[in-house]
Scaffold this motif. Structure first.
Motif, PDB file in Angstrom:
ATOM      1  N   GLY A 123      14.939  29.808  49.478  1.00 29.55           N
ATOM      2  CA  GLY A 123      15.708  30.333  50.592  1.00 29.55           C
ATOM      3  C   GLY A 123      16.782  31.292  50.105  1.00 29.55           C
ATOM      4  O   GLY A 123      17.200  31.234  48.951  1.00 29.55           O
ATOM      5  N   PRO A 124      17.238  32.194  50.971  1.00 27.39           N
ATOM      6  CA  PRO A 124      18.316  33.121  50.596  1.00 27.39           C
ATOM      7  C   PRO A 124      19.609  32.375  50.259  1.00 27.39           C
ATOM      8  O   PRO A 124      19.890  31.305  50.804  1.00 27.39           O
ATOM      9  N   LEU A 170      25.981  33.079  69.430  1.00 28.96           N
ATOM     10  CA  LEU A 170      25.741  32.038  68.447  1.00 28.96           C
ATOM     11  C   LEU A 170      25.975  32.493  67.014  1.00 28.96           C
ATOM     12  O   LEU A 170      25.646  31.804  66.087  1.00 28.96           O
ATOM     13  N   ARG A 201      24.431  34.616  65.348  1.00 26.76           N
ATOM     14  CA  ARG A 201      23.168  34.770  64.649  1.00 26.76           C
ATOM     15  C   ARG A 201      23.176  36.025  63.813  1.00 26.76           C
ATOM     16  O   ARG A 201      23.929  36.950  64.056  1.00 26.76           O
ATOM     17  N   PHE A 209      18.264  40.265  59.824  1.00 27.53           N
ATOM     18  CA  PHE A 209      18.004  40.532  58.413  1.00 27.53           C
ATOM     19  C   PHE A 209      17.135  41.761  58.213  1.00 27.53           C
ATOM     20  O   PHE A 209      16.227  42.041  59.001  1.00 27.53           O
ATOM     21  N   GLY A 210      17.398  42.485  57.115  1.00 29.11           N
ATOM     22  CA  GLY A 210      16.495  43.515  56.647  1.00 29.11           C
ATOM     23  C   GLY A 210      15.380  42.887  55.821  1.00 29.11           C
ATOM     24  O   GLY A 210      15.399  41.692  55.550  1.00 29.11           O
ATOM     25  N   ARG A 211      14.413  43.728  55.409  1.00 29.21           N
ATOM     26  CA  ARG A 211      13.286  43.218  54.641  1.00 29.21           C
ATOM     27  C   ARG A 211      13.639  42.944  53.193  1.00 29.21           C
ATOM     28  O   ARG A 211      12.920  42.228  52.505  1.00 29.21           O
ATOM     29  N   GLY A 212      14.726  43.502  52.745  1.00 29.93           N
ATOM     30  CA  GLY A 212      15.135  43.263  51.380  1.00 29.93           C
ATOM     31  C   GLY A 212      14.685  44.345  50.413  1.00 29.93           C
ATOM     32  O   GLY A 212      13.750  45.097  50.683  1.00 29.93           O
ATOM     33  N   TYR A 235      19.333  26.778  62.388  1.00 32.34           N
ATOM     34  CA  TYR A 235      18.362  27.833  62.699  1.00 32.34           C
ATOM     35  C   TYR A 235      17.039  27.555  61.991  1.00 32.34           C
ATOM     36  O   TYR A 235      17.013  26.985  60.899  1.00 32.34           O
ATOM     37  N   TYR A 272      13.829  30.004  60.727  1.00 27.93           N
ATOM     38  CA  TYR A 272      13.299  31.341  60.538  1.00 27.93           C
ATOM     39  C   TYR A 272      11.872  31.254  60.019  1.00 27.93           C
ATOM     40  O   TYR A 272      11.498  30.315  59.328  1.00 27.93           O
ATOM     41  N   GLN A 277       9.231  33.645  57.722  1.00 26.97           N
ATOM     42  CA  GLN A 277       9.241  34.797  56.831  1.00 26.97           C
ATOM     43  C   GLN A 277       7.890  34.949  56.162  1.00 26.97           C
ATOM     44  O   GLN A 277       7.411  34.036  55.495  1.00 26.97           O
ATOM     45  N   MET A 313       8.582  40.653  54.143  1.00 28.89           N
ATOM     46  CA  MET A 313       9.033  40.947  55.505  1.00 28.89           C
ATOM     47  C   MET A 313      10.387  40.303  55.763  1.00 28.89           C
ATOM     48  O   MET A 313      10.842  39.438  55.016  1.00 28.89           O
ATOM     49  N   GLU A 314      11.008  40.748  56.855  1.00 28.04           N
ATOM     50  CA  GLU A 314      12.315  40.195  57.188  1.00 28.04           C
ATOM     51  C   GLU A 314      12.193  38.790  57.777  1.00 28.04           C
ATOM     52  O   GLU A 314      11.115  38.366  58.184  1.00 28.04           O
ATOM     53  N   LEU A 315      13.283  38.075  57.766  1.00 27.87           N
ATOM     54  CA  LEU A 315      13.333  36.766  58.404  1.00 27.87           C
ATOM     55  C   LEU A 315      13.350  36.962  59.924  1.00 27.87           C
ATOM     56  O   LEU A 315      14.125  37.773  60.446  1.00 27.87           O
ATOM     57  N   LEU A 328      13.979  34.973  63.499  1.00 26.60           N
ATOM     58  CA  LEU A 328      14.523  33.760  64.093  1.00 26.60           C
ATOM     59  C   LEU A 328      13.560  33.219  65.136  1.00 26.60           C
ATOM     60  O   LEU A 328      13.161  33.943  66.058  1.00 26.60           O
ATOM     61  N   TYR A 334      16.973  28.096  67.452  1.00 31.98           N
ATOM     62  CA  TYR A 334      18.325  27.804  66.998  1.00 31.98           C
ATOM     63  C   TYR A 334      18.942  26.716  67.862  1.00 31.98           C
ATOM     64  O   TYR A 334      18.435  26.411  68.959  1.00 31.98           O
ATOM     65  N   ASP A 341      13.958  35.153  68.648  1.00 27.78           N
ATOM     66  CA  ASP A 341      13.328  36.423  69.000  1.00 27.78           C
ATOM     67  C   ASP A 341      11.812  36.383  68.899  1.00 27.78           C
ATOM     68  O   ASP A 341      11.116  37.002  69.698  1.00 27.78           O
ATOM     69  N   GLN A 350       6.062  31.172  55.591  1.00 29.02           N
ATOM     70  CA  GLN A 350       7.155  30.369  55.041  1.00 29.02           C
ATOM     71  C   GLN A 350       8.150  30.116  56.166  1.00 29.02           C
ATOM     72  O   GLN A 350       8.532  31.032  56.887  1.00 29.02           O
ATOM     73  N   LEU A 385      11.927  28.716  57.018  1.00 31.78           N
ATOM     74  CA  LEU A 385      13.239  28.491  56.416  1.00 31.78           C
ATOM     75  C   LEU A 385      14.200  27.924  57.449  1.00 31.78           C
ATOM     76  O   LEU A 385      14.293  28.427  58.563  1.00 31.78           O
ATOM     77  N   PHE A 420      20.921  28.120  53.461  1.00 31.60           N
ATOM     78  CA  PHE A 420      19.492  27.974  53.649  1.00 31.60           C
ATOM     79  C   PHE A 420      18.929  26.818  52.838  1.00 31.60           C
ATOM     80  O   PHE A 420      19.385  26.525  51.726  1.00 31.60           O
ATOM     81  N   GLY A 421      17.902  26.205  53.401  1.00 30.95           N
ATOM     82  CA  GLY A 421      17.117  25.258  52.642  1.00 30.95           C
ATOM     83  C   GLY A 421      16.114  26.000  51.760  1.00 30.95           C
ATOM     84  O   GLY A 421      16.007  27.221  51.834  1.00 30.95           O
TER      85      GLY A 421
END
Lengths: 114, 112
Positions: A43-44, A99, A101, A104-107, B33, B35, B37, B41-43, B45, B48, B59, B88, B90, B103-104
């Motif tokens: 996880g991040p 909330l 929230r 996130f970008g793709r990285g 939350y 997520y 992934q 790619m991006e996370l 949501l 929540y 979303d 995955q 998260l 995050f876990g």
């Protein structure tokens, strides 16, 4: 539409150099922006947060800048090391959402070679 | 390192099975939350929660459901898994008034 774009999917640099990662956003109104590190299969992990009224934030070898006019954040790792190799994620909030929230970008995948 | 746990870490199951992905945190955080992934790619949501007995969809359209009966526990359930659910997952939490998400380690789900 809303977008968060991080520069090139992969960045390869030599140990000791400075890595610079870019995060650009469109149609968000963030009060703050965050950077996370993500290792494969994990996880991040939170690294830094910078608020809209801050130009720059530092933490050890890390530096983040935030330009709300350009809608851009730059993330720098100075004196990079092979252990810095990971994917770095940009994340921001949006005043229109609830909330607290994050979006996130793709990285950007960073590889530091000896 | 934050005290947020996910089990199982890896899961391979057949189509049509019901599964529950577990997420627990010992920090007393109100907001949690889920997520999804995919590689590179991006996370996204998917669910929540503000707190106990509060859950909302995120979303990304998801066929999963969640519950929040206890502050520390936020499980995600798929009633009938399909190959399109391979991803995955998260789990994250945040203290009220805070900004940093913890995050876990994630659950890597493969549906055959």
């Amino acid at each position: 539409s809303q977008k968060i774009e991080q520069n090139s999917e992969a960045l390869n640099i030599q140990e000791g150099k400075t890595a610079t990662l870019t995060c650009n956003y469109t149609n968000y109104s963030p009060a703050y922006l965050q950077w996370y590190r993500q290792d494969p299969g994990r996880g991040p992990v939170f690294l830094l947060l910078i608020r809209e009224n801050e130009k720059e934030k530092r933490k050890e070898r890390l530096k983040v800048t935030f330009d709300t006019t350009l809608k851009q954040s730059l993330f720098h790792i100075t004196a990079s090391q092979p252990a810095d190799s990971a994917t770095y994620l940009c994340a921001l909030d949006d005043r229109g959402s609830t909330l607290g929230r994050l979006y996130f970008g793709r990285g950007t995948q960073l590889t530091v070679w000896p | 390192e934050a005290d947020i746990y996910q089990t199982p870490r890896y899961l391979v199951i057949g189509t049509g099975k019901k599964i529950t992905l577990e997420c627990s945190q010992t920090m007393g955080h109100d907001k949690m939350y889920w997520y999804q992934q995919d590689p590179g790619m991006e996370l996204h949501l998917i669910h929540y929660s503000y707190g106990v007995n509060s859950t909302e969809k995120g979303d990304l359209s998801s066929e999963s459901t969640v519950s929040r009966i206890r502050t520390e526990h936020f499980p995600l359930t798929l009633e009938s898994a399909r190959p399109s659910h391979t991803s995955q997952y998260l789990c994250a939490s945040i203290v009220s008034g805070g900004n940093e998400q913890f995050f876990g380690p994630g659950t890597r789900l493969t549906v055959l």
